[in-house]
Design a protein around this motif. Structure first.
Motif, short mmCIF file in Angstrom:
data_model
loop_
_atom_site.label_atom_id
_atom_site.label_comp_id
_atom_site.label_asym_id
_atom_site.label_seq_id
_atom_site.Cartn_x
_atom_site.Cartn_y
_atom_site.Cartn_z
N PHE A 66 0.84 -1.21 0.00
CA PHE A 66 0.00 0.00 0.00
C PHE A 66 0.87 1.25 0.00
O PHE A 66 0.67 2.17 -0.80
CB PHE A 66 -0.92 -0.01 1.23
CG PHE A 66 -1.86 1.15 1.26
CD1 PHE A 66 -3.02 1.14 0.51
CD2 PHE A 66 -1.57 2.28 2.02
CE1 PHE A 66 -3.88 2.22 0.52
CE2 PHE A 66 -2.43 3.36 2.04
CZ PHE A 66 -3.59 3.33 1.30
N SER B 236 2.76 1.75 -3.41
CA SER B 236 2.03 2.07 -4.63
C SER B 236 0.96 3.12 -4.45
O SER B 236 0.55 3.75 -5.42
CB SER B 236 1.42 0.79 -5.23
OG SER B 236 0.61 0.18 -4.27
N LYS B 237 0.50 3.34 -3.23
CA LYS B 237 -0.66 4.21 -3.07
C LYS B 237 -0.37 5.49 -2.31
O LYS B 237 -1.28 6.28 -2.08
CB LYS B 237 -1.79 3.45 -2.33
CG LYS B 237 -2.27 2.22 -3.05
CD LYS B 237 -3.09 2.57 -4.27
CE LYS B 237 -3.38 1.32 -5.07
NZ LYS B 237 -3.83 1.63 -6.42
N THR B 238 0.85 5.70 -1.85
CA THR B 238 1.10 6.94 -1.12
C THR B 238 2.18 7.75 -1.82
O THR B 238 2.97 7.24 -2.59
CB THR B 238 1.57 6.67 0.33
OG1 THR B 238 2.88 6.11 0.29
CG2 THR B 238 0.62 5.77 1.08
N VAL B 239 2.16 9.04 -1.52
CA VAL B 239 3.14 9.95 -2.10
C VAL B 239 4.54 9.52 -1.70
O VAL B 239 5.47 9.48 -2.52
CB VAL B 239 2.87 11.39 -1.62
CG1 VAL B 239 3.95 12.33 -2.10
CG2 VAL B 239 1.51 11.85 -2.11
N PHE B 240 4.69 9.16 -0.42
CA PHE B 240 6.00 8.72 0.08
C PHE B 240 6.54 7.56 -0.77
O PHE B 240 7.69 7.55 -1.20
CB PHE B 240 5.84 8.30 1.54
CG PHE B 240 7.03 7.62 2.15
CD1 PHE B 240 8.24 8.28 2.24
CD2 PHE B 240 6.93 6.31 2.60
CE1 PHE B 240 9.34 7.64 2.79
CE2 PHE B 240 8.02 5.67 3.15
CZ PHE B 240 9.23 6.34 3.25
N ARG C 252 5.76 6.68 -3.87
CA ARG C 252 6.11 7.05 -5.24
C ARG C 252 7.39 7.87 -5.26
O ARG C 252 8.15 7.87 -6.22
CB ARG C 252 4.97 7.82 -5.91
CG ARG C 252 3.66 7.08 -5.99
CD ARG C 252 3.81 5.62 -6.30
NE ARG C 252 4.26 5.35 -7.66
CZ ARG C 252 4.57 4.15 -8.11
NH1 ARG C 252 4.51 3.10 -7.30
NH2 ARG C 252 4.96 3.98 -9.34
N ARG C 253 7.63 8.61 -4.17
CA ARG C 253 8.88 9.37 -4.09
C ARG C 253 10.07 8.41 -4.02
O ARG C 253 11.14 8.70 -4.56
CB ARG C 253 8.87 10.27 -2.86
CG ARG C 253 8.01 11.49 -3.07
CD ARG C 253 7.98 12.36 -1.83
NE ARG C 253 7.41 13.66 -2.15
CZ ARG C 253 7.08 14.56 -1.24
NH1 ARG C 253 7.28 14.29 0.04
NH2 ARG C 253 6.58 15.70 -1.60
N PHE D 272 10.27 5.52 -5.49
CA PHE D 272 10.52 5.09 -6.88
C PHE D 272 11.20 6.21 -7.67
O PHE D 272 12.10 5.96 -8.47
CB PHE D 272 9.21 4.70 -7.56
CG PHE D 272 8.77 3.30 -7.24
CD1 PHE D 272 9.30 2.23 -7.93
CD2 PHE D 272 7.84 3.06 -6.25
CE1 PHE D 272 8.90 0.94 -7.65
CE2 PHE D 272 7.43 1.77 -5.96
CZ PHE D 272 7.97 0.71 -6.66
N ALA D 273 10.73 7.44 -7.47
CA ALA D 273 11.30 8.56 -8.23
C ALA D 273 12.78 8.72 -7.91
O ALA D 273 13.61 8.86 -8.81
CB ALA D 273 10.54 9.85 -7.91
N GLY E 41 14.95 1.85 -8.58
CA GLY E 41 13.82 2.25 -9.40
C GLY E 41 12.80 1.18 -9.68
O GLY E 41 11.78 1.45 -10.29
N ARG E 42 13.07 -0.06 -9.26
CA ARG E 42 12.17 -1.14 -9.61
C ARG E 42 12.13 -2.16 -8.48
O ARG E 42 13.18 -2.49 -7.93
CB ARG E 42 12.66 -1.80 -10.90
CG ARG E 42 11.65 -2.60 -11.65
CD ARG E 42 12.10 -2.80 -13.10
NE ARG E 42 13.43 -3.38 -13.19
CZ ARG E 42 13.67 -4.68 -13.13
NH1 ARG E 42 12.70 -5.53 -12.99
NH2 ARG E 42 14.90 -5.12 -13.22
#
Lengths: 388, 541
Positions: free
Chosen positions: A248, A251-255, A257-258, A260-261, A331-332
Motif C-alpha cells: 500500500f 504504490s498508493k502513497t506519495v511517500f 512514489r517518491r 521510486f522517483a 527504481g524497480r
C-alpha cells in the motif's frame, strides 16, 4: 512474473518426487451407533477375522453409513472410534506449508523494508545484526517480567522495546549515510559488525550466557506461538500484514512514489523538489523498525534469544527482494515479489531437508538461485527493451 | 568545390527499429574533401544513416561501398579498417581517465608489464595538438570543457601512416555542436573545414541551419527516413532547406532592409510566428515579483542582481560556462553555498531549501538543462513524471494518493501541452520523443501556484515543429501572467521570445539589452567583455 513461475516449478517438483507419508485420523462414533463388519459378500457380522473385513457399516437412528476398509485401519472398540489412514503428500499438506511460510516470515518481514531500500538504489547489510540486537534487548526486558504477566502487557511492551531498538539503528544508518555523504554500503557494513558485537557483549556482561529465555507464557504460547488447528499462524499473519502495508505504501502513497522517483533518477528528484534526504532516511528507519518487529515475533515463537539470531539474514533478505524482481540499480521492485521471494528461499531450504541433503548445501543452492534469478530477470528486461 | 568521383556511396539503405522505419531506401554518395551535411528533423533518420555508414548499426538492406569495396553491415571493425571514424556524444569516453588514456584506450603502449605513460602521452599529444595545442593530455578528460572533449574525440581519428598521410578517410560527426557554446562551435567548424581541405570526407550530421551555411559544401536532406534531396549549399537558401525538411513552407516576412543577416530573418520569422501580428510588448511597469540582489556563489556566481516582472520573459544570454545554469541552481536553492538575496513576492527563499522555493505562495518552477539526467524518471509513468513536485498537494490523509484527482490534473496538462502519449500511467518517458519529453517537463510546473518559471535551454535537441509549439506555450504562459527566466544558446529563440535580455559572462551579469538593441552582435559583445569590467549599460555600435 518470474517468482510465480519459479514457485510453480518448485511445487511441481515437490509433488512428483516427495515420498508420501501416512496421516491417521480418528472418526468418533455416536453413543447409540451400532457397528457391523462387512465381508466380501456384503453380509453384516458382529465379529470377523481382520483379513476378511472389506468394510464397516454404521447404523445411527436408522441411518446407515459405510466405510471401505481401504482407508480404515481398524475399529477401536474401547474408544468407539474408527481409525482412518490417509496417505498425504509429505510436502503438500497443511502443516508443512504453514511451517515453510512461518520460517520464511521472519526474514520476509524485513524484506518488505529492504524492498524500499533496494528501490532507492541503496543497500542495508545491517538488517541481520539489527534483528539480533533487537531480539537480545527485547529478551532482557521480557525475562525480567513475572511469569504470570498477561499478554496485554507483555506483547505491546516487547513490540515497543524491539521496534524502538530497530528504529534507532535504522535511523542511525540513514542519518549517517545521508549526513556524512557516505555510501550506505559502507555505513551498513560497519553497523553490521558493530551491532553484532553489541549483541554478543550485552548478554555476556549482564547474564553471562549466549542465550536469554524464560518469558511469560502469555507472550509465547499465548500469543506469538498460539495454536490453531495444529498450526502456528501468528508469524505468517504478521508477514501478510506487513506485506499488505508495504504494498500500500509503495504504490498508493506519495511517500512510496517518491521512493521510486529517487531510485529512478535522484538528480531529477532533487530538481523536482522531492525531499530526497528525508525520504531516504525514513526508508532506512522503517527497515530498522521492521527488523525489530520481526525480532519480537522470533522471541515469541522460539521463547528465547540467541546471540547469533539473524546471522546471515542480510543475504537471505537481499536475495528475497532480488528474486522478487527488485533491481539493484534502483527504481524497480515489488513487496509482493519480495515476500514470495522469501517463501521461495524457504521452499528451497525445505526441499533440501525433505530430501535429507546436508544443510551445508543450502548456501550453495541459494547462491545459485540468486544468480539465476537475476540473470533471467535481466534477460527478460533486455528483451523487453529491444521490443520497445 | 571538389567535383571528384565519390569515395563513399550508400545505396538503397533501409533500417527498421521494431515498428519504426528509420531509413527507407536511402542512397547518398560522398566525395573526398567535402563537408557533407545530413539534415532533417529529429527522427528523420540522419543520425541513423551516419551510424550505418560507421558500422554502429547494421542496415536491413542496401550497401555501403568505400573505394569500391563493400563494407560488412554493422561491423564497426570493418568500417574502422576501411578508414571510417565516427564522433558522437554517446560514444564511450571515460571522464575519470586522462585525455591520453582515453585516446590510446584501444591500444595502450606497454613497457614490459606496465603501461608506458611517456609513450602514451607522446602519441596523444601528437594527435590532439594538431587541433588544439593548449590541451593538457595528462589531465582527466572530465576536467575539459565539452568543446575540448569533442575536439579530443575528433583527434582520436587523426592517426597517421608512417609516411604522414591520414589513415582515416571519412569522419562522421554526429551532432557535434549540440552541447557546445557558440565560440566552441565555431572552432569546431573551423577544424571541420580544415580537415576537409586535407582531403578527408566529413559527414556532418546536424539540425543547426547556420552551421550548414558556414561550413558545409553539400547538404542531403532526409525526411521521415526517406531521401529528399542533395543540394549544393552555395546554390540554395534557407527557406528552401526548411521546406525540404518539413515538407511545407514556413511563411517568412520579407527581409526589409538589405543589411539584415540570416539570423535576424530567422528571428523575425520566429517572432511573428510566436506572437502573431501583435507588436512587441513594452517592458512591464508592474512591481517585480522576484528580486535578486547580490547573488554570489564561490567560483560560480559574482554579485548577480535582477528584477523579474509578472508576464515577462527575461532572456539570459551568454556563452556556455558563463554561469547561467549556475544562476538558476542558486535561485532554486540547489546550490547550498549561494549567498545574497532571492526575494519572491516579499518572501526571502535563499538558503531555505528546494521545498521552500516551490511551495505554494512562492511558486518557483525549474526546467533544468539536461532532461535525461536532471528531469525525467524513466521508471515511472507519464502521470507520475508530471506530478512529482506536487503529488503531496493532491494527496489526502497521511499522503494517501487520490488517484481520480491526480488523473484529472494530468489530463488537463497533457491536453494543454498536446503531449503525445499512448497511455498516462503505462507509458514511460523513454517511449516519448525528445520534444514530448521536454513538453512534459514544462507541463510539470504549470500549476496554479507557479508564479516564476526558470527555463534552461527548453528546446535543446528537439525538432522544429515541437520547438515552435513550445515557443507558443511559453509566450502564452507569460501572457497569462507567469514570470519566465529563459536561458538559451539558440540566438533566434532567445531574441524572439524575450522581452528583455540580460547577458552573463564569468558568473557576472554584464549588461541588459532591450528593444531594438537585442541583437546577436550586442549579446556576443557583452558576453565576451573582460572580467571585472565596470557593469555599464552597453555602448551600442
Amino acid at each position: 512474473m518470474l517468482v510465480i513461475i519459479l514457485m510453480m516449478a518448485l511445487l511441481t517438483l515437490y509433488g512428483m518426487f516427495t515420498p508420501p507419508i501416512e496421516q491417521k485420523t480418528r472418526i468418533q462414533l455416536e453413543e447409540n451407533a451400532t457397528i457391523y463388519r462387512l465381508d466380501a459378500d456384503g453380509n453384516e457380522h458382529e465379529h470377523l477375522a481382520a483379513n476378511q473385513i472389506v468394510g464397516y457399516r454404521v447404523v445411527v437412528d436408522g441411518e446407515t453409513r459405510e466405510y471401505s476398509s481401504t482407508n480404515i485401519e481398524r475399529y477401536d472398540s474401547s474408544a468407539r472410534t474408527l481409525i482412518q489412514v490417509n496417505t498425504v503428500n509429505r510436502f503438500l499438506n497443511k502443516s508443512n506449508l504453514v511451517l515453510i511460510a512461518k520460517d520464511a516470515s521472519f526474514f520476509a518481514i524485513i524484506a518488505v523494508g529492504m524492498t524500499g531500500v533496494i528501490i532507492l538504489a541503496g543497500i542495508d547489510l545491517s538488517v541481520g545484526s539489527i534483528y539480533g540486537l533487537s531480539a537480545i534487548v527485547g529478551a532482557m526486558v521480557l525475562s525480567n517480567l513475572p511469569a504470570e504477566t498477561g499478554w496485554i502487557v507483555a506483547v505491546p511492551l516487547a513490540l515497543i522495546v524491539c521496534t524502538a531498538v530497530g528504529t534507532a539503528c535504522g535511523l542511525a544508518n540513514g542519518a549517517m549515510s545521508e549526513g556524512l555523504g557516505v555510501h550506505p554500503f559502507v555505513i551498513t557494513l560497519g553497523m553490521m559488525a558493530a551491532l553484532r558485537g553489541l549483541t554478543v557483549v550485552i548478554p555476556q556482561q549482564f547474564f553471562g550466557t549466549q542465550s536469554i529465555g524464560g518469558f511469560p507464557t502469555s507472550f509465547t504460547t499465548g500469543f506469538f506461538k498460539a495454536e490453531f488447528n495444529g498450526v502456528y499462524p501468528v508469524p505468517v499473519i504478521l508477514m501478510l500484514l506487513c506485506g499488505i502495508a508495504g504494498w500500500f505504501i509503495l504504490s498508493k502513497t506519495v511517500f512510496g512514489r517518491r521512493i521510486f522517483a529517487i531510485g529512478g533518477n535522484e538528480t531529477a528528484a532533487k530538481y523536482a523538489g522531492i525531499p530526497v534526504k528525508r525520504v531516504k532516511i525514513l526508508v532506512y528507519t522503517i527497515t530498522g523498525a521492521l527488523c525489530g518487529l520481526s525480532a519480537c515475533a522470533y522471541l515469541g515463537y522460539y521463547g528465547a534469544a540467541e546471540t547469533n539470531a539473524g546471522n546471515a539474514y542480510e543475504l537471505q533478505v537481499i536475495a528475497a527482494t532480488v528474486i522478487g524482481g527488485a533491481s539493484l540499480m534502483g527504481g524497480r521492485g515489488t513487496v509482493i515479489g519480495a515476500v514470495l521471494g522469501a517463501i521461495i528461499i524457504q521452499l528451497i531450504n525445505n526441499t533440501l531437508i525433505i530430501f535429507e541433503v546436508d544443510t551445508s548445501y543450502n548456501q550453495i543452492v541459494m547462491g545459485a538461485a540468486i544468480i539465476i534469478a537475476v540473470v533471467i530477470d535481466q534477460t527478460k528486461q533486455r528483451i523487453q527493451a529491444r521490443r520497445a | 568545390m571538389p567535383a571528384s568521383e565519390p569515395i563513399l556511396t550508400a545505396t538503397g539503405i533501409s533500417k527498421r527499429f521494431g515498428i519504426t522505419q528509420a531509413l527507407d531506401d536511402v542512397s547518398v554518395s560522398f566525395r573526398a574533401g567535402e563537408v557533407h551535411a545530413l539534415m532533417g528533423e529529429n527522427g528523420a533518420g540522419k543520425s541513423t544513416l551516419g551510424k550505418v555508414i560507421a558500422g554502429l548499426h547494421a542496415q536491413n538492406s542496401g550497401s555501403v561501398v568505400i573505394n569500391g569495396r563493400e563494407l560488412i553491415p554493422g561491423s564497426l571493425d570493418d568500417a574502422f579498417h576501411a578508414g571510417i571514424r565516427i564522433v558522437h556524444q554517446e560514444l564511450a569516453q571515460c571522464p575519470n581517465l586522462s585525455v591520453a588514456e582515453n585516446l590510446c584506450l584501444h591500444d595502450l603502449p606497454t613497457k614490459g608489464m606496465t603501461v608506458d605513460f611517456a609513450e602514451m602521452e607522446r602519441r596523444a599529444s601528437m594527435l590532439v595538438h594538431q587541433l588544439d595545442p593548449d590541451i593538457d593530455v595528462t589531465k582527466p578528460l572530465g576536467y575539459l570543457s565539452p568543446g575540448r572533449r569533442q575536439i579530443c574525440q575528433i583527434a582520436a581519428s587523426l592517426d597517421k601512416n608512417p609516411d604522414g598521410s591520414m589513415i582515416a578517410k571519412v569522419i562522421v560527426l554526429d551532432e557535434p555542436t549540440s552541447s557546445l557554446s557558440i565560440s566552441e562551435a565555431s572552432i569546431l567548424m573551423d577544424i571541420t573545414r580544415d580537415l576537409a581541405s586535407q582531403g578527408l570526407t566529413m559527414i556532418y550530421v546536424s539540425h543547426r541551419m547556420s552551421e550548414i551555411f558556414t561550413c558545409c559544401d553539400r547538404v542531403t536532406i532526409l525526411r521521415d527516413g526517406k531521401f529528399v534531396a542533395t543540394n549544393i549549399v552555395a546554390d540554395i537558401d534557407e527557406p528552401t532547406l526548411v521546406e525540404q525538411m518539413i515538407g511545407r513552407r514556413i511563411e517568412t516576412p520579407a527581409a526589409k532592409s538589405d543589411g539584415m543577416t540570416a539570423e535576424s530573418v530567422e528571428t523575425m520569422a520566429l517572432k511573428s510566428e510566436i506572437r502573431g501580428d501583435a507588436p512587441d510588448q513594452p517592458v512591464v511597469d508592474s512591481e517585480p515579483c522576484m528580486k535578486i540582489r547580490d547573488l554570489s556563489s564561490p567560483g560560480k556566481l559574482d554579485n548577480c542582481s535582477l528584477d523579474l516582472h509578472p508576464g515577462e520573459v527575461l532572456g539570459i544570454g551568454g556563452l556556455v560556462g558563463a554561469g547561467r545554469s549556475e544562476l538558476f541552481d542558486a535561485i532554486f536553492n540547489i546550490d547550498t553555498r549561494a549567498t545574497g538575496s532571492v526575494n519572491v513576492d516579499g518572501r526571502e527563499i535563499l538558503g531555505k531549501g528546494i521545498r521552500a522555493a516551490i511551495e505554494a505562495g512562492v511558486g518557483l518552477g525549474y526546467v533544468p538543462e539536461d532532461r535525461r539526467i536532471q528531469g525525467l524518471f524513466f521508471n515511472l509513468g507519464i502521470d507520475e513524471n508530471i506530478l512529482a513536485p506536487i503529488m503531496n498537494r493532491i494527496s489526502g490523509f497521511c499522503g494517501i494518493r487520490k488517484q481520480a484527482d491526480e488523473l484529472e490534473a494530468v489530463r488537463n496538462r497533457i491536453n494543454r501541452f498536446q503531449i503525445k502519449t499512448a497511455s498516462l500511467s503505462e507509458t514511460t518517458p523513454g517511449e516519448l520523443s525528445g520534444g514530448n519529453q521536454q513538453k512534459l517537463l514544462i507541463a510539470r510546473w504549470m500549476t496554479e501556484q507557479t508564479k516564476v518559471l526558470l527555463l534552461d535551454e527548453p528546446t535543446r535537441g528537439i525538432d522544429v515543429g515541437t520547438k515552435s509549439e513550445i515557443y507558443k506555450l511559453i509566450r502564452q504562459a507569460a501572457d497569462e501572467g507567469l514570470a519566465i527566466l529563459l536561458v538559451s544558446s539558440e540566438m533566434p529563440e532567445l531574441l524572439a521570445l524575450s522581452d528583455r535580455i540580460l547577458v552573463m559572462g564569468d558568473g557576472q551579469i554584464k549588461g541588459e539589452l532591450t528593444g531594438v538593441d537585442m541583437t546577436q552582435t550586442n549579446i556576443l559583445t557583452l558576453a565576451t567583455k573582460e572580467k571585472h569590467q565596470e557593469k555599464a549599460h552597453v555602448q551600442l555600435n
